[in-house]
Structures are given as structure tokens and as C-alpha cells.
Design an enzyme around this catalytic site. Structure first.
Site, PDB file in Angstrom:
ATOM      1  N   ASP A   6      42.869  26.875  -7.305  1.00 21.14           N
ATOM      2  CA  ASP A   6      42.033  25.882  -7.732  1.00 21.14           C
ATOM      3  C   ASP A   6      40.437  26.604  -7.519  1.00 21.14           C
ATOM      4  O   ASP A   6      40.218  27.345  -6.534  1.00 21.14           O
ATOM      5  CB  ASP A   6      42.124  24.615  -7.110  1.00 21.14           C
ATOM      6  CG  ASP A   6      41.208  23.478  -7.878  1.00 21.14           C
ATOM      7  OD1 ASP A   6      40.949  23.713  -9.012  1.00 21.14           O
ATOM      8  OD2 ASP A   6      41.029  22.581  -7.330  1.00 21.14           O
TER       9      ASP A   6
ATOM     10  N   HIS B  42      38.099  32.221 -14.873  1.00 25.54           N
ATOM     11  CA  HIS B  42      39.610  32.476 -14.868  1.00 25.54           C
ATOM     12  C   HIS B  42      40.098  33.884 -15.050  1.00 25.54           C
ATOM     13  O   HIS B  42      40.903  34.262 -14.492  1.00 25.54           O
ATOM     14  CB  HIS B  42      39.972  31.822 -16.446  1.00 25.54           C
ATOM     15  CG  HIS B  42      40.118  30.279 -16.130  1.00 25.54           C
ATOM     16  ND1 HIS B  42      40.289  29.527 -15.457  1.00 25.54           N
ATOM     17  CD2 HIS B  42      39.639  29.333 -17.300  1.00 25.54           C
ATOM     18  CE1 HIS B  42      40.124  27.984 -15.638  1.00 25.54           C
ATOM     19  NE2 HIS B  42      39.719  28.038 -16.485  1.00 25.54           N
TER      20      HIS B  42
ATOM     21  N   LEU C 123      60.333  40.767  -4.076  1.00 26.87           N
ATOM     22  CA  LEU C 123      59.622  39.356  -4.261  1.00 26.87           C
ATOM     23  C   LEU C 123      60.319  38.392  -5.556  1.00 26.87           C
ATOM     24  O   LEU C 123      60.367  39.057  -6.674  1.00 26.87           O
ATOM     25  CB  LEU C 123      58.401  39.605  -4.350  1.00 26.87           C
ATOM     26  CG  LEU C 123      57.402  38.344  -4.660  1.00 26.87           C
ATOM     27  CD1 LEU C 123      57.270  37.313  -3.389  1.00 26.87           C
ATOM     28  CD2 LEU C 123      55.877  38.851  -5.131  1.00 26.87           C
TER      29      LEU C 123
HETATM   30  C1  IPE Z   1      45.321  21.824 -10.123  1.00 22.14           C
HETATM   31  O1  IPE Z   1      44.180  22.144 -10.387  1.00 22.14           O
HETATM   32  C2  IPE Z   1      46.226  22.487 -11.267  1.00 22.14           C
HETATM   33  C3  IPE Z   1      46.306  23.940 -11.003  1.00 22.14           C
HETATM   34  C4  IPE Z   1      45.612  24.874 -10.273  1.00 22.14           C
HETATM   35  C5  IPE Z   1      47.006  24.689 -12.201  1.00 22.14           C
HETATM   36  P1  IPE Z   1      43.324  20.995 -10.869  1.00 22.14           P
HETATM   37  O2  IPE Z   1      41.895  21.529 -10.988  1.00 22.14           O
HETATM   38  O3  IPE Z   1      43.761  20.725 -12.474  1.00 22.14           O
HETATM   39  O4  IPE Z   1      43.407  19.769 -10.279  1.00 22.14           O
HETATM   40  P2  IPE Z   1      42.429  18.394 -10.083  1.00 22.14           P
HETATM   41  O5  IPE Z   1      41.999  17.972 -11.506  1.00 22.14           O
HETATM   42  O6  IPE Z   1      41.363  18.837  -9.291  1.00 22.14           O
HETATM   43  O7  IPE Z   1      43.278  17.491  -9.154  1.00 22.14           O
HETATM   44  C1  IPE Z   2      42.031  26.419 -11.723  1.00 19.85           C
HETATM   45  O1  IPE Z   2      40.615  26.376 -11.552  1.00 19.85           O
HETATM   46  C2  IPE Z   2      42.576  26.982 -12.662  1.00 19.85           C
HETATM   47  C3  IPE Z   2      43.381  25.962 -13.443  1.00 19.85           C
HETATM   48  C4  IPE Z   2      43.394  24.609 -13.112  1.00 19.85           C
HETATM   49  C5  IPE Z   2      43.924  26.238 -14.624  1.00 19.85           C
HETATM   50  P1  IPE Z   2      39.814  25.058 -12.302  1.00 19.85           P
HETATM   51  O2  IPE Z   2      39.748  25.641 -13.750  1.00 19.85           O
HETATM   52  O3  IPE Z   2      40.560  23.933 -12.060  1.00 19.85           O
HETATM   53  O4  IPE Z   2      38.283  25.258 -11.589  1.00 19.85           O
HETATM   54  P2  IPE Z   2      37.524  24.092 -11.009  1.00 19.85           P
HETATM   55  O5  IPE Z   2      38.392  22.918 -10.311  1.00 19.85           O
HETATM   56  O6  IPE Z   2      37.124  23.430 -12.412  1.00 19.85           O
HETATM   57  O7  IPE Z   2      36.506  24.674 -10.230  1.00 19.85           O
HETATM   58 MG    MG Z   3      40.354  22.503 -10.505  1.00 21.06          MG
END
Ligand code: IPE
Ligand code: IPE
Ligand code: MG
Length: 225
Positions: free
Chosen positions: A8, A25, A119
Site C-alpha cells: 500500500d 504504481h 519460491l
Molecule cells: C489494500 O489497499 C489493497 C491492496 C494493497 C491491493 P487499499 O489502498 O485498497 O486499502 P484501503 O482502502 O486503504 O483500506
Molecule cells: C496500493 O497503493 C496499490 C493498490 C491498492 C492497487 P494505493 O494505490 O492504494 O496507494 P494509496 O493508498 O492511495 O497511497
Molecule cells: Mg491504498
């Protein structure tokens, strides 16, 4: 050892730099590569990465499209690398929602790495813990001969993670301290590790620090030592 990661913080990493979320990303994909490498080098048995949740389908269409394209690109670029490191690649989730081209690229890579013995890399895509438990419950109800006497282990055979040991360590980056519908059933006795580091900055040293910290945990499974 099984290490799971909720990757995240890509969006915040980009925003801090005045970039687009998709740039976060893209940089995050480099962290995926680094953590796979560390897991291979450190002889970790299973690495599970939460790449895209069922709820993430609700994000803007261009962000979802970019994430799917990035996964296509990673599969194309990493195939040789995974094979040469004997990595078995698997994708788990509600794949019916995934674009057909990506779905077939996934199936091909799963197939060509199916006999790899190093792995095991589990990518959770279009996954949510509640979806998993619900699809398991439906299949359990339809096929279990004696449901009244079934054990938790009997039920767990219907989860998409059948055959994969439960995670020992779950890492979540970006400072959030929640499970966000990841492996709800499977994390019953998993050790959690939260770090403020944003996913694009989470590389080999950060991965190794989490595993090192885990080595000091005492797991009791509800018992008296
Ligand atoms: C969790 O992250 C999902 C993934 C890392 C794929 P999110 O960014 O979607 O989660 P919330 O919305 O902060 O809970
Ligand atoms: C994690 O990073 C990637 C996915 C959930 C696909 P985020 O896109 O949730 O990044 P933040 O949480 O908005 O910083
Ligand atoms: Mg996120």
C-alpha cells in the site's frame, strides 16, 4: 516460511512528488521485483502479494486500466527471470472479472512455472477475504457429504489458498494498520508487521528488516508455554 504483503501507498508516494498515481504504481512494480528477489535469495518458501482487491474495481477506470496493463507488462518482462530462479507463479482471486488477455497471460505463466520448486509466488488479484470465504461456503455446501462433522481444516480446502500454508508474517506498508479484506480466514495466527514506509520505497533492506523482526516474535497459538 510464508510472507504475505499488503502493498500500500503507491498513490501517496506519487502525490508527495507531484506525480500521477500511475507513476506510483509503476515505481511500486520495482518494489515487487525487489521483494521477489529478496525472497528467492533468502529461501522464503511462499510470498503472497495483495496486488488488487475486489474493492479496488471501484477506482477510476483509467487507474484500473493502468494497473491491469502494468500486470501484463510485468508478466511479459519477468517470465524468463521467474523461470531461471525456479519460481512457481500463481494468481488467486475472482479472475472472472479480469480482462481476458491478462487472464490468458496469467494462465500461461502459471502453466510454464507449474513444476518450479523454489519460491512459490502467490499474487492476489481481484481478491477479497470475504469473497473467498463465501465462495468456499457455497462449494462446501454443494459438495461436502457430511457437513455436520466437518472440521475447520475440511472447510479450508474450499478456500482458494488450499494447499498453501497460512502466512507466518503479514507486512503492510504505508502506515495503515488494517487488513482491508485480505486473508481473513488464513491470518488467524499470523504475525502482523506495520511500517510507515510507502510501497515504492519498500525494497530488499526493508523486506529483510521485517523478516528479522518476525524472528523475535513468540507465537503461542492460544496455548500456555
Ligand atoms: C489494500 O489497499 C489493497 C491492496 C494493497 C491491493 P487499499 O489502498 O485498497 O486499502 P484501503 O482502502 O486503504 O483500506
Ligand atoms: C496500493 O497503493 C496499490 C493498490 C491498492 C492497487 P494505493 O494505490 O492504494 O496507494 P494509496 O493508498 O492511495 O497511497
Ligand atoms: Mg491504498
Amino acid at each position: 516460511m510464508h510472507v504475505a504483503i499488503i502493498m500500500d501507498g503507491n498513490g501517496r508516494w506519487a502525490r508527495e512528488r507531484g506525480l500521477e498515481r500511475v507513476d506510483g504504481h509503476r515505481e511500486g512494480a520495482e518494489s515487487v521485483r525487489a521483494c521477489i528477489e529478496a525472497a528467492v535469495e533468502d529461501k522464503i518458501d511462499q510470498l503472497s502479494l495483495f496486488a488488487f482487491s475486489e474493492e479496488n474495481w471501484g477506482r477510476p477506470a483509467d487507474e484500473v486500466g493502468t494497473l491491469m496493463k502494468l500486470m501484463m507488462k510485468s508478466i511479459a518482462e519477468e517470465t524468463e527471470n521467474l523461470l531461471s530462479h525456479d519460481v512457481r507463479f500463481r494468481v488467486l482471486g475472482d479472475l472472472g472479472k479480469v480482462p481476458p488477455l491478462l487472464r490468458s497471460a496469467i494462465a500461461t505463466l502459471e502453466d510454464v512455472t507449474s513444476s518450479c520448486k523454489g519460491l512459490q509466488l502467490n499474487i492476489f488479484l481481484s481478491y477479497s477475504g470475504r469473497w473467498d470465504i463465501l465462495q468456499a461456503a457455497k462449494r462446501f455446501a454443494a459438495s461436502e457429504k457430511e457437513p455436520e462433522s466437518a472440521s475447520a481444516a475440511d472447510f479450508a480446502k474450499y478456500l482458494v489458498t488450499d494447499g498453501i500454508p497460512e502466512p507466518d508474517l503479514l507486512i503492510r506498508t504505508s502506515g495503515e494498520q488494517r487488513i482491508s479484506n485480505f486473508l481473513l480466514w488464513q491470518c488467524a495466527y499470523t504475525e502482523f508487521y506495520f511500517t510507515p514506509v510507502l510501497w515504492p520505497d519498500f525494497r530488499k533492506p526493508e523486506f529483510r528488516e521485517a523478516v528479522r523482526e518476525f524472528a523475535h516474535r513468540h507465537r503461542r497459538y492460544g496455548l500456555v508455554e
